[in-house]
Write an enzyme that holds these catalytic residues in place. Structure first.
Site, PDB file in Angstrom:
ATOM      1  N   LEU A   1       0.835  -1.197   0.000  1.00 35.06           N
ATOM      2  CA  LEU A   1       0.000   0.000   0.000  1.00 35.06           C
ATOM      3  C   LEU A   1       0.867   1.243   0.000  1.00 35.06           C
ATOM      4  O   LEU A   1       1.794   1.354   0.808  1.00 35.06           O
ATOM      5  CB  LEU A   1      -0.900  -0.003   1.241  1.00 35.06           C
ATOM      6  CG  LEU A   1      -1.619   1.295   1.589  1.00 35.06           C
ATOM      7  CD1 LEU A   1      -2.643   1.647   0.510  1.00 35.06           C
ATOM      8  CD2 LEU A   1      -2.301   1.184   2.951  1.00 35.06           C
ATOM      9  N   CYS A   2       0.592   2.184  -0.908  1.00 34.61           N
ATOM     10  CA  CYS A   2       1.306   3.466  -0.987  1.00 34.61           C
ATOM     11  C   CYS A   2       2.816   3.190  -1.076  1.00 34.61           C
ATOM     12  O   CYS A   2       3.247   2.480  -1.967  1.00 34.61           O
ATOM     13  CB  CYS A   2       0.936   4.343   0.207  1.00 34.61           C
ATOM     14  SG  CYS A   2       1.421   6.081   0.040  1.00 34.61           S
ATOM     15  N   ALA A   3       3.620   3.734  -0.166  1.00 31.75           N
ATOM     16  CA  ALA A   3       5.058   3.474  -0.224  1.00 31.75           C
ATOM     17  C   ALA A   3       5.367   1.998  -0.007  1.00 31.75           C
ATOM     18  O   ALA A   3       6.403   1.501  -0.466  1.00 31.75           O
ATOM     19  CB  ALA A   3       5.795   4.319   0.816  1.00 31.75           C
TER      20      ALA A   3
END
Length: 525
Positions: free
Chosen positions: A252-254
């Protein structure tokens, strides 16, 4: 349609009969700040509103008409939006009709409560308005409550394995990698809204990485350390416990960047150890859709140095403030007007609790991440980790990609470009939500998402034009997609093994902050 594309000039009801030729600016219909009917019927408040909307329109027009380069123009637009949001009349007590009415109705009690809230936020929340009442949630009871065990801990992470809730499970397990700015339990929010809970009940063996809030001893760690000692190490542990060489990697995301780097690292040595890759609101190709170029690392590194100063760690609260400013009306000004002007606190909300429970980022990791994104090193094949050169195009496993239409951190077009840059098949889904809200998508009657053609065209707008709405949660579609790539079912696995025995109950120690120290006054250990 964007706010700029709507008709913002329409007569207000009370002016129409008297001055039919006068057409006034009106706020965006989705802007809840001006929902109070007083803004429509009070001449004084309407004059304030017209002045505000006119100045806001002027500021935005000046910013968008600038001859600056696209990155500089977006910086100017951000500054203009931040300034006009701060100067909205709703942020000031005399001009806020709702706050004045509440003060009169409560005989001034709301003003006393607001003053108390202000002093409390000043003393305990760094002067920022609280997004929820203190003590609203407890980890392990209200959030991060899916039963599981800590099966491994090192200086950077804990690995959690969740207890099976079905007699049989799929052969391929799931490994969830979080971003390094917030805690992992965005995957495991309140019961009924937990992706972990849902996946376990669908018959998957689920592991999650819980990152440590770094202290001085971890301040020198960079991307290579997190790659080797977090992502690659966690995969080894999952394989050892499950006795399999195929794992679904989720980021998720980074954390999606970390998952992508891990998958490319395996591909670089022709190691077939992943069943699939799932990317949630994660950008891997940082090409600017407007200019066709990455943003450049110079500006991002300047931002990193500005946020760090002389510190070895950039605090999660400082990063969180930057994210809040990206949509300040919801994350700053609404809690301010509710808490300080109306003397009320926002209702407890699990996402708000998670967003406030941030962790610090070590200086090397922060700067290296900015450099990687600014110069688009992954997509260009110019990054080396663990002794291997990594290329985004080397990822040939099937990939499930989720983007959010109202993402204020990773625009969906950027996520789309990353999906196109992969070397394998990518199933792209667009969710009508924001960056964090898109993660929480349990099956419900009104859940929908967009799905387009399997072969992704070059232009995101072309994909969007041909996309169709699917009346189901992306969780449901994802579970079905994973099942086809998970092998046969086998007897449910207990937590841990002789090499990695179960140590203690999830959510473990690191989720509470540094060892023994609460990281949030809202979520004590």
């Amino acid at each position: 349609m964007t706010a700029e594309g709507r008709d913002r000039s329409a007569p207000f009801p009370y002016l129409s009969p008297a001055i039919p030729s006068l057409r006034l600016l009106r706020p965006d219909p989705e802007d809840s700040r001006f929902a109070d009917r007083t803004w429509n019927f009070s001449p004084l408040h309407q004059a304030l509103l017209q002045a505000y909307l006119a100045s806001d329109a002027l500021m935005r027009k000046v910013a968008t008409a600038s001859a600056l380069s696209a990155p500089r123009r977006r910086q100017l637009e951000f500054a203009a939006r931040t300034l006009t949001d701060a100067l909205a009349p709703t942020n000031f007590l005399p001009a806020n009709p709702t706050a004045v009415r509440v003060a009169v109705a409560s005989h001034g009690a709301s003003l006393l409560r607001g003053a108390r809230n202000f002093l409390d936020d000043l003393a305990h929340n760094g002067g920022r308005p609280a997004k929820l009442p203190p003590g609203s949630f407890r980890l392990g009871r209200d959030l991060a409550a899916t039963p599981g065990q800590v099966v491994y801990r090192n200086h950077l992470m804990e690995v959690l394995q969740y207890e099976p809730q079905t007699r049989q499970v799929y052969t391929a397990p799931l490994l969830l990698l979080p971003a390094w700015v917030n805690k992992y339990y965005i995957y495991d929010l309140a019961p009924g809204r937990s992706l972990v809970e849902y996946a376990v009940r669908q018959g998957f063996t689920v592991f999650a990485v819980s990152l440590r809030d770094p202290g001085p001893d971890q301040a020198a760690h960079g991307l290579e350390d997190y790659f080797i000692d977090v992502a690659a190490r966690a995969l080894d542990i999952v394989e050892d416990i499950c006795g399999t060489r195929r794992t679904h990697v989720v980021g998720l995301c980074a954390g999606g960047l970390l998952a992508g780097l891990l998958t490319a690292w395996l591909a670089a040595a022709s190691e077939q150890r992943t069943s699939s890759l799932s990317l949630l609101m994660a950008g891997l190709d940082y090409t600017d859709p407007e200019t066709g170029q990455p943003p450049g690392s110079t500006e991002l590194l300047r931002l990193a140095d500005l946020m760090l100063g002389r510190e070895k760690l950039v605090s999660g609260r400082r990063i969180g403030l930057v994210f809040d400013l990206l949509r300040a009306n919801d994350t700053l000004w609404k809690p301010l007007t509710r808490g300080w002007l109306q003397g009320d606190r926002p209702a407890p909300f699990d996402i708000a609790a998670w967003s406030e429970d941030s962790i610090a980022v070590a200086r090397p990791l922060f700067r290296e991440s900015m450099h990687l994104m600014g110069d688009n090193l992954f997509a260009r094949g110019n990054i080396t980790l663990g002794g291997r050169r990594l290329r985004l195009s080397d990822i040939t496993v099937d990939t499930f990609v989720v983007a959010s239409a109202r993402d204020h951190i990773v625009p969906w077009e950027s996520v789309y470009l990353g999906a196109r840059s992969l070397g394998g098949k990518a199933s792209f889904r667009l969710i009508p939500s924001g960056h964090v809200g898109a993660v929480i998508n349990p099956p419900r009657p009104n859940a929908t998402h967009l799905r387009g053609q399997k072969r992704l065209p070059e232009d995101p707008a072309r994909w969007l034009a041909g996309a169709h709405e699917r009346p189901e949660s992306w969780w449901t579609a994802w579970s079905r997609w994973l099942a086809r790539r998970s092998g046969p079912r086998t007897t449910a696995r207990p937590c841990g093994n002789r090499h990695y025995p179960a140590r203690e109950r999830a959510p473990g120690v690191y989720v509470h902050g540094r060892l023994g120290t609460p990281s949030s006054r809202n979520i004590p250990p």
